[in-house]
Enzyme design. Structure first.
Site, PDB file in Angstrom:
ATOM      1  N   SER A 139       0.869  -1.177   0.000  1.00 20.05           N
ATOM      2  CA  SER A 139       0.000   0.000   0.000  1.00 20.05           C
ATOM      3  C   SER A 139       0.903   1.223   0.000  1.00 20.05           C
ATOM      4  O   SER A 139       2.041   1.165   0.484  1.00 20.05           O
ATOM      5  CB  SER A 139      -0.873   0.002   1.259  1.00 20.05           C
ATOM      6  OG  SER A 139      -1.448   1.278   1.479  1.00 20.05           O
ATOM      7  N   TYR A 152      -1.821  -0.851  10.346  1.00 19.49           N
ATOM      8  CA  TYR A 152      -1.795  -1.314   8.961  1.00 19.49           C
ATOM      9  C   TYR A 152      -0.583  -0.748   8.235  1.00 19.49           C
ATOM     10  O   TYR A 152       0.178  -1.470   7.574  1.00 19.49           O
ATOM     11  CB  TYR A 152      -3.083  -0.886   8.265  1.00 19.49           C
ATOM     12  CG  TYR A 152      -3.128  -1.128   6.779  1.00 19.49           C
ATOM     13  CD1 TYR A 152      -3.343  -2.401   6.271  1.00 19.49           C
ATOM     14  CD2 TYR A 152      -2.984  -0.069   5.883  1.00 19.49           C
ATOM     15  CE1 TYR A 152      -3.403  -2.621   4.903  1.00 19.49           C
ATOM     16  CE2 TYR A 152      -3.049  -0.281   4.519  1.00 19.49           C
ATOM     17  CZ  TYR A 152      -3.251  -1.556   4.029  1.00 19.49           C
ATOM     18  OH  TYR A 152      -3.309  -1.756   2.675  1.00 19.49           O
TER      19      TYR A 152
END
Length: 245
Positions: A139, A152
């Site tokens: 990401s 995350y």
């Protein structure tokens, strides 16, 4: 791209989610065969819809014994393991102040250790066949601070390190390891994802003026898995519409 994966067998984790379902279909459309894995048994129906070039194994990426079963299924059903796309991940909202050690361990268990388990599981088959390709999905949270998604984001930073080390160590086995870093995508991993108005605000920050479609992430992963990227290893591709430019 029609035959980019012609004759190749791909293991795809996180295959029951929105991004995974799209990727599984595109892998087969690109000429490949796909072993879909997910904790969500709903992936079985997707594999059935795709047809004989897809099969599903209910599997948690943190389960090492389960990985043995996944690889065995690929070999028994399709005869090889040519590529692994580590798409499975978990996400959630946390701040530095409130993130607990248990929640942080949860992110690392799936997003980092789950990926490591997959790499280790496919290596014997890839070595035996003379090489392969591993694509890890991270990401742009691994390129910039993402307040509110700290657990995350930190796990995805760690995935960058794992990818680079694996690429360096496994190059002698002709196993390529690369990283795809999606930006904002029209499918959300977070149950309490942003409202439509928030998505519009995110899109306004992207130079291309919109969020990505899952197909755009999947096509990039397929390219990295294919022989078209035969001299690419240890690389990172941000698919973010220029957000991190």
């Amino acid at each position: 791209m029609t035959a980019a994966l012609s004759g190749k067998v791909v293991i795809l984790t996180g295959a029951a989610g929105g991004q995974g379902r799209v990727a599984a279909r595109l892998i087969v459309k690109a000429g490949g065969k796909v072993v879909m894995t997910d904790r969500d048994p709903g992936g079985a129906g997707v594999a059935e819809e795709i047809g004989p070039d897809a099969c599903f194994v209910a599997h948690d990426v943190t389960d090492q014994e389960g990985w043995v079963r996944v690889v065995a299924t690929a070999l028994d059903r399709f005869g090889a393991v040519d590529a692994l796309i580590n798409n499975a991940a978990i996400a959630g909202r946390d701040s530095v102040e409130t993130l607990t050690a248990d929640r942080m361990r949860g992110y690392f268990d799936v997003n980092v250790i789950g990926t490591l388990n997959g790499i280790q599981a496919v290596l014997p088959a890839m070595r035996q066949s003379g090489g392969g390709s591993i694509v890890n999905i991270a990401s742009i949270s691994a390129l910039r601070a993402t307040p509110g998604l700290v657990g995350y984001g930190v796990s995805k930073w760690a995935l960058r390190g794992l990818t680079r080390n694996a690429a360096a160590e496994l190059a002698g086995d002709k196993v390529r390891v690369n990283l795809v870093l999606p930006g904002a995508v029209s499918v959300s991993m977070i149950k309490d994802g942003p409202a439509p108005s928030d998505k519009q605000a995110v899109a306004a920050q992207v130079p291309l003026g919109r969020v990505a479609e899952p197909e755009e992430i999947a096509r990039t992963a397929i390219f990295m898995a294919s022989d078209a990227a035969s001299y690419v290893t240890g690389a990172e591709i941000a698919v973010d519409g220029g957000w991190c430019a």
